[in-house]
Design a protein around this motif. Structure first.
Motif, PDB file in Angstrom:
ATOM      1  N   LEU A 260       0.824  -1.211   0.000  1.00  0.00           N
ATOM      2  CA  LEU A 260       0.000   0.000   0.000  1.00  0.00           C
ATOM      3  C   LEU A 260       0.858   1.262   0.000  1.00  0.00           C
ATOM      4  CD1 LEU A 260      -2.705   1.462   0.119  1.00  0.00           C
ATOM      5  CD2 LEU A 260      -2.635   1.197   2.621  1.00  0.00           C
ATOM      6  N   GLU A 261       1.976   1.251   0.708  1.00  0.00           N
ATOM      7  CA  GLU A 261       2.829   2.441   0.763  1.00  0.00           C
ATOM      8  C   GLU A 261       3.333   2.808  -0.629  1.00  0.00           C
ATOM      9  OE1 GLU A 261       6.172   5.079   1.150  1.00  0.00           O
ATOM     10  OE2 GLU A 261       6.368   2.987   0.500  1.00  0.00           O
ATOM     11  N   ASP A 262       3.689   1.820  -1.442  1.00  0.00           N
ATOM     12  CA  ASP A 262       4.120   2.095  -2.813  1.00  0.00           C
ATOM     13  C   ASP A 262       2.957   2.650  -3.638  1.00  0.00           C
ATOM     14  OD1 ASP A 262       6.719   1.234  -2.325  1.00  0.00           O
ATOM     15  OD2 ASP A 262       6.312  -0.819  -2.993  1.00  0.00           O
ATOM     16  N   ALA A 263       1.771   2.132  -3.435  1.00  0.00           N
ATOM     17  CA  ALA A 263       0.593   2.648  -4.132  1.00  0.00           C
ATOM     18  C   ALA A 263       0.334   4.093  -3.731  1.00  0.00           C
ATOM     19  CB  ALA A 263      -0.622   1.775  -3.824  1.00  0.00           C
TER      20      ALA A 263
ATOM     21  N   VAL B 137      12.026  -0.718  -8.525  1.00  0.00           N
ATOM     22  CA  VAL B 137      11.273  -0.535  -9.768  1.00  0.00           C
ATOM     23  C   VAL B 137      10.199  -1.610  -9.933  1.00  0.00           C
ATOM     24  CG1 VAL B 137      11.467  -0.503 -12.290  1.00  0.00           C
ATOM     25  CG2 VAL B 137      13.146   0.713 -10.881  1.00  0.00           C
ATOM     26  N   SER B 138      10.513  -2.848  -9.595  1.00  0.00           N
ATOM     27  CA  SER B 138       9.541  -3.936  -9.784  1.00  0.00           C
ATOM     28  C   SER B 138       8.291  -3.751  -8.925  1.00  0.00           C
ATOM     29  CB  SER B 138      10.185  -5.295  -9.501  1.00  0.00           C
ATOM     30  OG  SER B 138      10.564  -5.391  -8.137  1.00  0.00           O
ATOM     31  N   ASP B 139       8.401  -3.034  -7.820  1.00  0.00           N
ATOM     32  CA  ASP B 139       7.231  -2.786  -6.965  1.00  0.00           C
ATOM     33  C   ASP B 139       6.226  -1.864  -7.637  1.00  0.00           C
ATOM     34  OD1 ASP B 139       8.500  -4.322  -5.086  1.00  0.00           O
ATOM     35  OD2 ASP B 139       8.984  -2.656  -3.740  1.00  0.00           O
TER      36      ASP B 139
ATOM     37  N   LYS C 211       5.756   5.574 -14.958  1.00  0.00           N
ATOM     38  CA  LYS C 211       6.941   4.734 -15.110  1.00  0.00           C
ATOM     39  C   LYS C 211       7.897   4.946 -13.943  1.00  0.00           C
ATOM     40  CE  LYS C 211      10.566   3.602 -18.348  1.00  0.00           C
ATOM     41  NZ  LYS C 211      10.953   3.635 -19.739  1.00  0.00           N
ATOM     42  N   ALA C 212       8.486   3.858 -13.473  1.00  0.00           N
ATOM     43  CA  ALA C 212       9.486   3.919 -12.410  1.00  0.00           C
ATOM     44  C   ALA C 212      10.854   3.565 -12.973  1.00  0.00           C
ATOM     45  CB  ALA C 212       9.114   2.956 -11.283  1.00  0.00           C
TER      46      ALA C 212
END
Length: 131
Positions: free
Chosen positions: A88-91, A110-112, A119-120
């Motif tokens: 959730l933190e990445d979202a 990046v994969s997260d 784009k990451a």
């Protein structure tokens, strides 16, 4: 270029993480030279404060001189919940980056961000051309 800086990039510099500090420092140097073109999240700064040895108040204060902290709220949290991220933190970071109209999220994870609408790229990625 408008960049959103993930918390891991900031922690690389603050904690001087040997493998990553050089590439992440270049990103922060660019951000400082281009005020207003980078953003960090409010909750990311809270995480930095929590994880640092001394509260990182000076570091955070310096960041606020050249980085934007987008104001996120209920709509952005609902958006983040709908992204389908495992974390959730990445979202939340991605929703904050959208609010800032970032072109790229700079992160070592990046994969997260594979389901992110933005784009990451990793700090040392050659396609992250900072001019």
């Amino acid at each position: 270029m408008r960049l959103f800086l993930d918390t891991d990039v900031l922690l690389d510099v603050l904690l001087e993480r040997e493998e990553h500090v050089e590439a992440s420092s270049l990103i922060l140097d660019w951000a400082e030279a281009h005020p207003g073109q980078c953003a960090v999240s409010w909750h990311g700064l809270a995480n930095i404060h929590y994880l640092s040895r001394d509260g990182a108040q000076d570091f955070i204060d310096d960041l606020t001189d050249f980085c934007v902290i987008p104001g996120a709220g209920t709509a952005e949290m609902k958006q983040a919940l709908g992204f389908g991220f495992a974390d959730l933190e990445d979202a939340m970071q991605s929703a904050c980056a959208l609010l800032f109209n970032a072109q790229v999220i700079v992160t070592r994870n990046v994969s997260d961000y594979r389901t992110s609408p933005i784009k990451a790229l990793a700090p040392g990625d050659p396609s992250l051309s900072l001019r």
